[in-house]
Write an enzyme that holds these catalytic residues in place. Sequence first.
Site, PDB file in Angstrom:
ATOM      1  N   GLU A 121      24.635 117.697  21.595  1.00 31.40           N
ATOM      2  CA  GLU A 121      25.496 116.877  20.745  1.00 31.40           C
ATOM      3  C   GLU A 121      26.399 117.702  19.829  1.00 31.40           C
ATOM      4  O   GLU A 121      26.651 117.329  18.682  1.00 31.40           O
ATOM      5  CB  GLU A 121      24.662 115.900  19.914  1.00 31.40           C
ATOM      6  CG  GLU A 121      23.923 114.868  20.754  1.00 31.40           C
ATOM      7  CD  GLU A 121      23.326 113.737  19.915  1.00 31.40           C
ATOM      8  OE1 GLU A 121      23.467 113.771  18.671  1.00 31.40           O
ATOM      9  OE2 GLU A 121      22.737 112.809  20.511  1.00 31.40           O
ATOM     10  N   GLU A 131      17.781 111.742  26.086  1.00 30.12           N
ATOM     11  CA  GLU A 131      17.042 110.961  25.094  1.00 30.12           C
ATOM     12  C   GLU A 131      17.335 109.490  25.376  1.00 30.12           C
ATOM     13  O   GLU A 131      18.470 109.132  25.669  1.00 30.12           O
ATOM     14  CB  GLU A 131      17.479 111.264  23.652  1.00 30.12           C
ATOM     15  CG  GLU A 131      17.235 112.675  23.169  1.00 30.12           C
ATOM     16  CD  GLU A 131      17.823 112.916  21.765  1.00 30.12           C
ATOM     17  OE1 GLU A 131      18.336 111.935  21.162  1.00 30.12           O
ATOM     18  OE2 GLU A 131      17.775 114.058  21.291  1.00 30.12           O
ATOM     19  N   TYR A 173      12.524 109.254  23.913  1.00 34.52           N
ATOM     20  CA  TYR A 173      12.466 109.826  22.577  1.00 34.52           C
ATOM     21  C   TYR A 173      11.488 108.997  21.755  1.00 34.52           C
ATOM     22  O   TYR A 173      11.726 107.811  21.559  1.00 34.52           O
ATOM     23  CB  TYR A 173      13.859 109.799  21.944  1.00 34.52           C
ATOM     24  CG  TYR A 173      13.985 110.631  20.700  1.00 34.52           C
ATOM     25  CD1 TYR A 173      14.196 112.009  20.797  1.00 34.52           C
ATOM     26  CD2 TYR A 173      13.881 110.059  19.443  1.00 34.52           C
ATOM     27  CE1 TYR A 173      14.303 112.785  19.657  1.00 34.52           C
ATOM     28  CE2 TYR A 173      13.988 110.819  18.302  1.00 34.52           C
ATOM     29  CZ  TYR A 173      14.200 112.185  18.406  1.00 34.52           C
ATOM     30  OH  TYR A 173      14.305 112.968  17.270  1.00 34.52           O
TER      31      TYR A 173
END
Length: 475
Positions: free
Chosen positions: A160, A268, A299
């Site tokens: 990210e 995730e 997650y």
Amino acid sequence: MISLPILTALYALYTTVCAVNPVNVTGQDFYDTVTGDRFMLLGVDYQPGGQAGYKPQQGEDALSQGDVCLRDAAVMQRLGVNTIRVYNVDPTLNHDDCASVFNAAGIYMVLDVNSPLGGESINRADPSSSYNSGYLNRVFGVIENFKNYPNTLAFFSANEVMNDIPTAADNPPYIRAVQRDMKNYIAKQGSRAIPVGYSAADVREILEDTWNYMQCSISNDTDNASRSDFFGLNSYSWCGGDATFESSGYNDIVAMFGSTTIPIFFSEYGCNKVMPRVFDEVAALYGPQMTSLSGGLIYEYSQEEADYGLVQINSNGSVSLLTDYDNLQMQYNRLNITLIEAANTTAANLDPPECSAGLISNSGMSKSFDLPAVPDGVQQMINNGISNPTQGRIVDVSNLTPSQEVYGTNGAPVQGLQVNRVPDDQSNTPSGATPSTSGSGAPAQPSKTGAAVVGARAEAAVGFVGLLGFVLSLL
């Protein structure tokens, strides 16, 4: 006559040689390098303690304590997990015990090469300042530490880094440069190819552009190693039992990545806006509508501040299974593993697109594919290896019973919980075990859709018992 020490050595050999097969990438899928079977991630993100659990000053990270890993491997094997993602590891620590117990359990590892500490990741606000030889020495250290474990599935170059339009302006070339350097290091210093890829935020304004940027092919042979081998997506769009394939936007994700030339999976997933989670998205992700994707990672394993845990790790080292664990286990046990392991009939088998500005639609995202030059001293590391690396290896894990208590959601201890050694050529699959409220750790008889490898394990056990019987007859 064969002596008792030789017999002991034979057993020790048996406990160490059993290993999962390495996995690699062909087209848009992961494949077992030995059997040729397709591999889909049935996984969990694993970082007990969160970022605070990464304590290099104290010699601790998520994979540094063998007894903890044994406990968690037993819990996750019972759940049906075949892959974990670990976000922060110290490349100077010994991870042999943890890697070996996850290997025995048939569980692969995907490792992030970065950490939250300064100088141990690309700084999204100023990538040029953080892309240097010191940072890459750490990255290469993680590769050295984990490259010899057969259950090292892949490495994430970053997570990210591009999380909005402004951060997509300067960072993409640096992420590809890190991947180039990682893949060149693996090619020079590793004994096998290990996939390298990127984990992206689900920011729809730049998501498709990010994927196109990472999967495209640069005509320059030197820089084409920068191409991602796979693409992870952190997606939390399916929320609650009322969500559907359409309302969650999963249909849009499938359509977006329909022409992918690399594997796509959820790095995730598991929205917690509705609690407890029921994980209805599991049936969709591993069902016929989404066979073009390669599975995903829930997650997360342990309960942290963000409230996504499947288990609660107690202060005395015991573990309490949460309702989310039971709900996820029921979803896993309903899966058709035959479908999951079957060849991907929807694969497009396309050549990667040529990198060009025309691939990028958002005006705020980088359209440059001129990558940063390799920093001074880094090419020497690639060619000769880093100095004094800590290199892991599979070790004996004859003790497979955790010392800590594990409690079901009814508060009763889970009985008989241990790691069941998976024989060669196998990874873990859902066992058909009953939910934790039964208080039993013993797996139930698997159904065809529960697809346990009990038969293979039994065959391997019988084979070894036969060997022992033969050896004993010679004593």
